[in-house]
Design an enzyme around this catalytic site. Structure first.
Site: not given
Length: 313
Positions: A80-81, A154, A200
């Site tokens: 994803d990075g 995001n 998270s």
């Protein structure tokens, strides 16, 4: 010139620090050029792949701002990075991004590393769709003056800069104050980012078709510090209180940072344009959640499953 006669180009980006990523990138480069599709590479990545200027069907560029010009899509090999980095390079041009996952969960990716041949076929045959995802417009003000304007796919997170000092902030929604917190920070996330930092931090998972923004206080010392979901038309503002002893830092997608001294104001609203992701499958988001998180669904006897088993029998 007809569409069939136009030169087709694909920008290929890879996490070239990994052997597996280099191997997969080379496989895609060979496959795409074999089908007459021009592959554009960043010059530094091409060097890592052992590809030079004279390689047939390859274009090299050193311009990050113009990397995806005239490309029908950007193919990203990594986690994803890597995909978020690709979005930085292609955001202005709205070039669709197709991720091949080499990471762990890889929510932004559409294909896995074992799907090279089927992914290649889909690109060659143009057998894919695109999906627009809501983004965030993020602005930072100091003493009433705009000092930074950026975007996030995001999340935009306001966090304390020093571990030992709490951050004092006040949250404002649509021009009205909501609450003041001593906290570790505040996360403002998109539905796309709801499975990333937002998740998270205890925020809700939001289906991509929902247009909304999530707000999650981080370790706030307050009774009212629950995750919140606001309308896509809302404007979220986080002010670092002038009297606070600790400074803050703004992170956008965990990649771009801005220092936030006491008195800084951060405004977050829906982005003027979306990010465009390539979709190879029409599987529902529920199935993606089950697959990515390995959720237990054994024993489910939904109507579709019953019909399938009845047909098989």
């Amino acid at each position: 010139m007809s569409e069939e006669q136009q030169v087709r180009r694909v920008l290929v980006l890879a996490h070239t620090g990994r052997d597996e990523a280099r191997e997969v990138a080379l496989a895609f480069c060979k496959g795409l050029t074999r089908h007459g599709i021009v592959v554009r590479l960043m010059a530094t990545e091409a060097a890592d792949l052992g590809i030079g200027h004279d390689h047939p069907g390859i274009e090299l560029t050193e311009s990050e701002t113009d990397a995806s010009r005239d490309c029908e899509l950007t193919l990203v090999i990594g986690g994803d990075g890597s995909i978020l980095r690709a979005v930085e390079l292609t955001y202005a041009s709205l070039t669709p991004v197709l991720g091949v996952n080499l990471g762990h969960v890889g929510f932004l990716a559409e294909a896995e590393v074992d799907d090279v041949e089927s992914t290649l076929d889909a690109i060659v045959q143009r057998d894919y769709t695109t999906e627009d995802r809501l983004t965030l417009d993020v602005r930072v003000y100091r003493d009433g003056e705009l000092v930074t304007s950026t975007f996030a796919v995001n999340e935009a997170s306001v966090e304390k800069a020093a571990r030992q000092r709490m951050l004092e902030v006040i949250l404002e929604i649509d021009g009205r104050p909501l609450s003041r917190w001593g906290c570790d920070g505040v996360v403002c996330a998109t539905p796309t980012g709801s499975t990333a930092y937002n998740f998270s931090a205890g925020g809700p998972i939001v289906w991509p078709g929902v247009e909304a923004m999530c707000i999650v206080p981080l370790s706030a010392h307050a009774l009212f510090a629950r995750p919140m979901v606001v309308a896509p038309t809302s404007v979220i503002a986080v002010e670092v209180l002038a009297r606070t002893e600790g400074a803050g830092v703004l992170w956008c997608d965990g990649r771009r940072t801005v220092d936030l001294p006491p008195g800084a104001r951060i405004e977050v609203r829906r982005g003027a344009q979306p990010v465009r992701l390539v979709r190879l499958h029409d599987a529902p988001f529920t199935d993606r959640l089950v697959a990515k998180f390995g959720l237990p669904v054994e024993g489910w006897r939904g109507s579709a499953e019953r019909r399938r088993k009845g047909a098989d029998g």
